[in-house]
Design a protein around this motif. Sequence first.
Motif, PDB file in Angstrom:
ATOM      1  N   LYS A  10       0.775  -1.152   0.143  1.00  0.00           N
ATOM      2  CA  LYS A  10      -0.050   0.809   0.141  1.00  0.00           C
ATOM      3  C   LYS A  10       0.813   1.220   0.022  1.00  0.00           C
ATOM      4  CE  LYS A  10      -4.877  -1.746   2.185  1.00  0.00           C
ATOM      5  NZ  LYS A  10      -4.959  -1.256   3.016  1.00  0.00           N
ATOM      6  N   LYS A  11       2.208   0.861   0.574  1.00  0.00           N
ATOM      7  CA  LYS A  11       2.582   2.466   0.728  1.00  0.00           C
ATOM      8  C   LYS A  11       3.511   2.245  -0.303  1.00  0.00           C
ATOM      9  CE  LYS A  11       3.731   3.203   5.939  1.00  0.00           C
ATOM     10  NZ  LYS A  11       4.627   2.749   6.559  1.00  0.00           N
ATOM     11  N   ILE A  12       3.940   1.710  -1.580  1.00  0.00           N
ATOM     12  CA  ILE A  12       4.313   1.636  -2.754  1.00  0.00           C
ATOM     13  C   ILE A  12       3.082   2.465  -3.598  1.00  0.00           C
ATOM     14  CG2 ILE A  12       4.987   0.636  -4.918  1.00  0.00           C
ATOM     15  CD1 ILE A  12       6.169  -1.905  -3.096  1.00  0.00           C
ATOM     16  N   LEU A  13       2.293   1.699  -3.089  1.00  0.00           N
ATOM     17  CA  LEU A  13       0.764   2.620  -3.925  1.00  0.00           C
ATOM     18  C   LEU A  13       0.705   4.177  -4.028  1.00  0.00           C
ATOM     19  CD1 LEU A  13      -1.800   0.007  -4.165  1.00  0.00           C
ATOM     20  CD2 LEU A  13       0.453   0.329  -6.365  1.00  0.00           C
ATOM     21  N   MET A  14       1.184   4.614  -2.596  1.00  0.00           N
ATOM     22  CA  MET A  14       0.952   5.926  -2.227  1.00  0.00           C
ATOM     23  C   MET A  14       2.182   6.852  -2.848  1.00  0.00           C
ATOM     24  SD  MET A  14      -1.732   7.190  -0.861  1.00  0.00           S
ATOM     25  CE  MET A  14      -1.060   8.053   0.844  1.00  0.00           C
ATOM     26  N   SER A  15       3.180   6.388  -2.816  1.00  0.00           N
ATOM     27  CA  SER A  15       4.535   7.138  -2.635  1.00  0.00           C
ATOM     28  C   SER A  15       4.854   7.325  -3.929  1.00  0.00           C
ATOM     29  CB  SER A  15       5.662   5.963  -3.112  1.00  0.00           C
ATOM     30  OG  SER A  15       5.927   5.132  -3.971  1.00  0.00           O
ATOM     31  N   GLY A  16       5.389   9.136  -3.148  1.00  0.00           N
ATOM     32  CA  GLY A  16       5.958   9.174  -4.446  1.00  0.00           C
ATOM     33  C   GLY A  16       4.700  10.501  -5.385  1.00  0.00           C
ATOM     34  N   GLY A  17       3.585  10.800  -4.541  1.00  0.00           N
ATOM     35  CA  GLY A  17       2.325  11.585  -5.487  1.00  0.00           C
ATOM     36  C   GLY A  17       2.124  10.028  -5.875  1.00  0.00           C
ATOM     37  N   GLY A  18       1.517   9.436  -5.707  1.00  0.00           N
ATOM     38  CA  GLY A  18       0.970   7.869  -6.543  1.00  0.00           C
ATOM     39  C   GLY A  18       2.513   7.575  -8.007  1.00  0.00           C
ATOM     40  N   ARG A  19       3.308   8.228  -7.926  1.00  0.00           N
ATOM     41  CA  ARG A  19       4.618   7.924  -9.047  1.00  0.00           C
ATOM     42  C   ARG A  19       5.453   7.112  -8.801  1.00  0.00           C
ATOM     43  NH1 ARG A  19       3.977  11.916 -13.704  1.00  0.00           N
ATOM     44  NH2 ARG A  19       1.592  11.678 -14.498  1.00  0.00           N
ATOM     45  N   CYS A  20       5.836   7.185  -7.622  1.00  0.00           N
ATOM     46  CA  CYS A  20       6.106   5.994  -6.445  1.00  0.00           C
ATOM     47  C   CYS A  20       8.250   6.711  -7.021  1.00  0.00           C
ATOM     48  CB  CYS A  20       6.666   5.104  -6.790  1.00  0.00           C
ATOM     49  SG  CYS A  20       7.924   4.229  -5.768  1.00  0.00           S
ATOM     50  N   ASN A  21       8.585   7.223  -6.306  1.00  0.00           N
ATOM     51  CA  ASN A  21      10.209   8.083  -6.507  1.00  0.00           C
ATOM     52  C   ASN A  21      10.876   6.511  -5.742  1.00  0.00           C
ATOM     53  OD1 ASN A  21      12.568  10.058  -4.268  1.00  0.00           O
ATOM     54  ND2 ASN A  21      12.538   9.160  -6.092  1.00  0.00           N
ATOM     55  N   PHE A  22      11.046   6.009  -6.707  1.00  0.00           N
ATOM     56  CA  PHE A  22      12.071   4.032  -6.442  1.00  0.00           C
ATOM     57  C   PHE A  22      13.485   3.852  -6.212  1.00  0.00           C
ATOM     58  CE2 PHE A  22      11.526   4.184 -11.016  1.00  0.00           C
ATOM     59  CZ  PHE A  22      12.828   4.491 -11.528  1.00  0.00           C
ATOM     60  N   THR A  23      14.318   5.159  -6.478  1.00  0.00           N
ATOM     61  CA  THR A  23      15.564   5.526  -6.450  1.00  0.00           C
ATOM     62  C   THR A  23      15.697   6.333  -6.246  1.00  0.00           C
ATOM     63  OG1 THR A  23      18.049   4.168  -5.917  1.00  0.00           O
ATOM     64  CG2 THR A  23      16.536   4.228  -8.263  1.00  0.00           C
ATOM     65  N   ASN A  24      17.071   6.895  -6.077  1.00  0.00           N
ATOM     66  CA  ASN A  24      18.032   8.041  -6.925  1.00  0.00           C
ATOM     67  C   ASN A  24      19.489   7.397  -7.471  1.00  0.00           C
ATOM     68  OD1 ASN A  24      19.794  10.329  -6.188  1.00  0.00           O
ATOM     69  ND2 ASN A  24      18.070  11.268  -5.223  1.00  0.00           N
ATOM     70  N   LEU A  25      19.975   8.162  -7.940  1.00  0.00           N
ATOM     71  CA  LEU A  25      20.512   7.354  -9.205  1.00  0.00           C
ATOM     72  C   LEU A  25      22.048   7.738  -8.258  1.00  0.00           C
ATOM     73  CD1 LEU A  25      19.898  10.298 -12.623  1.00  0.00           C
ATOM     74  CD2 LEU A  25      20.240   7.263 -12.336  1.00  0.00           C
ATOM     75  N   VAL A  26      22.352   8.942  -7.135  1.00  0.00           N
ATOM     76  CA  VAL A  26      23.360   8.902  -6.118  1.00  0.00           C
ATOM     77  C   VAL A  26      22.641   8.257  -4.346  1.00  0.00           C
ATOM     78  CG1 VAL A  26      24.900   9.971  -5.373  1.00  0.00           C
ATOM     79  CG2 VAL A  26      24.189  10.541  -7.268  1.00  0.00           C
ATOM     80  N   VAL A  27      23.098   6.660  -4.169  1.00  0.00           N
ATOM     81  CA  VAL A  27      22.857   6.579  -2.846  1.00  0.00           C
ATOM     82  C   VAL A  27      24.345   6.317  -1.797  1.00  0.00           C
ATOM     83  CG1 VAL A  27      22.088   4.403  -1.864  1.00  0.00           C
ATOM     84  CG2 VAL A  27      21.051   5.290  -3.915  1.00  0.00           C
ATOM     85  N   GLU A  28      24.353   7.336  -1.256  1.00  0.00           N
ATOM     86  CA  GLU A  28      25.627   7.046  -0.424  1.00  0.00           C
ATOM     87  C   GLU A  28      25.572   7.167   0.885  1.00  0.00           C
ATOM     88  OE1 GLU A  28      28.081   9.964  -1.325  1.00  0.00           O
ATOM     89  OE2 GLU A  28      27.998   9.399  -3.654  1.00  0.00           O
ATOM     90  N   PRO A  29      26.213   6.236   1.704  1.00  0.00           N
ATOM     91  CA  PRO A  29      25.640   5.999   3.438  1.00  0.00           C
ATOM     92  C   PRO A  29      25.351   7.202   3.640  1.00  0.00           C
ATOM     93  CG  PRO A  29      27.680   4.322   2.786  1.00  0.00           C
ATOM     94  CD  PRO A  29      27.380   5.309   1.706  1.00  0.00           C
ATOM     95  N   ARG A  30      25.864   8.615   3.578  1.00  0.00           N
ATOM     96  CA  ARG A  30      25.995   9.304   4.380  1.00  0.00           C
ATOM     97  C   ARG A  30      24.206   9.686   4.001  1.00  0.00           C
ATOM     98  NH1 ARG A  30      25.644  14.256   0.184  1.00  0.00           N
ATOM     99  NH2 ARG A  30      26.125  12.951  -1.499  1.00  0.00           N
ATOM    100  N   HIS A  31      23.299   9.542   2.984  1.00  0.00           N
ATOM    101  CA  HIS A  31      22.044   9.851   2.727  1.00  0.00           C
ATOM    102  C   HIS A  31      21.420   9.062   4.084  1.00  0.00           C
ATOM    103  CE1 HIS A  31      23.706  10.409  -1.438  1.00  0.00           C
ATOM    104  NE2 HIS A  31      23.494  11.782  -1.019  1.00  0.00           N
TER     105      HIS A  31
END
Length: 395
Positions: free
Chosen positions: A43-64
């Motif tokens: 259900k959270k996936i469906l609600m996420s990102g205003g209904g469009r799901c921000n499913f990842t980020n191009l830059v993911v590091e431990p500092r995030h």
Amino acid sequence: MAKSLKTDVVVVGAGAAGLMCAAQAGYRGRSVLVLDHANKPGKKILMSGGGRCNFTNLVVEPRHYLSANPHFCKSALARYKPQDFIELVERHGVPYHEKTKGQLFCDNKASDILNLLLTECEWAGATVKVNCGIDSVKKTGEGFVLQTAEGEVQCASLVVATGGLSIPTLGATGWGFQIAEQFGHHCLPRWASLVPFTFSDRWQPVFAELSGLSVDVQVTCNGTRFHDPLLFTHRGLSGPAMLQISNYWQLGDALTLDFLPGQSVEALIKDWQQAGVKAELKNQLASLLPKRFVQQWLDHTGVNKPVHQLTVSDVESLADALHRFQVTPSGTEGYRTAEVTLGGIDTREVSSKTFESNKVQGLYFIGEVLDVTGWLGGYNFQWAWASGFCAGQFA
Ligand code: FDA
């Protein structure tokens, strides 16, 4: 479901992390049953990102990520990268785009991501069962026995993927924390986070008056800063800048806002005065900030004169109001609207390689239930995918 069922793996929670883990374990040939008490998976996936799901980020590091044990997330994030999830998205033909700051969203609907995960589970032979709450869990010599709404289930591995406490109407519960404590795990205090701020001081009516207006700000709290849009609301302050800083805010802390990040109001006024500008300050500032905001802000700071009449002390007051505006939230909107839960199961008692408990063999914790919280921008889903993927290699 049969009244007593045996399976290799039970995953509790058909959310982002649970579904990813179930598919991975299934591909290893394990028999997998995913149980969720809600009437629908993800259900959270469906609600996420205003209904469009921000499913990842191009830059993911431990500092995030925030955690009492900041090293914990490193291994999983290194073993399952954004590119791995992007490849999965592309294999399933899901169209996507980068919105801003590396944030990847579906072009169409968040259900594309949920369908991808359910298809992976199906291909891997993992069964997903909804409307199935769990009444009790007991450890046996070989594994676990669960009493569920649909009978008894025995399993060798039990994966807790019940997420955080935010948005109870989407199925969030504290079950994962209770189970962790039942098995001797320590849970760190939990707070609603990535959440709008509320105010009860004299600024609340001012913010309410500006409700719906968005301005670019730099916000600072406890030494951390973000440069993002702020949104005024009837209850206070929201928008990406506020949600981001909420991860670093505690009750009583002040926020410092710069409404003209990267510019200097002192230098601007000096330039305007040297150029002989005689316009009202509010008209002059309206070229840099929304008119409605300028009007309100100047009314409340008391600096509202023609530019050529501004004194040194006027300019100082203006710089305080626009570059160093300090305000102390009375609280947040809480779990009702928060995107995540800060805190959770102490990761010092969980293997960062396998996600298995250091205390109880066969017990695994993944996703948001753990004390790992990401920034806004696809980081929380990437944590769910990475932790689910890694645990799925071992459960
Ligand atoms: P998740 O919450 O996904 O799944 C937990 C599952 O466990 C649920 O299906 C729940 O029903 C089930 N469950 C709970 N208690 C149970 C019980 N007692 N018995 C059985 N089942 C139980 N992140 C991001 O990266 N990009 C984004 O765009 C957004 N947007 C966003 C919007 C909104 C409105 C929210 C609330 C959150 C986000 N997030 C986000 C955060 C993201 O949704 C979140 O971090 C992940 O879904 C966490 O994944 P998990 O699998 O750990 O939990």
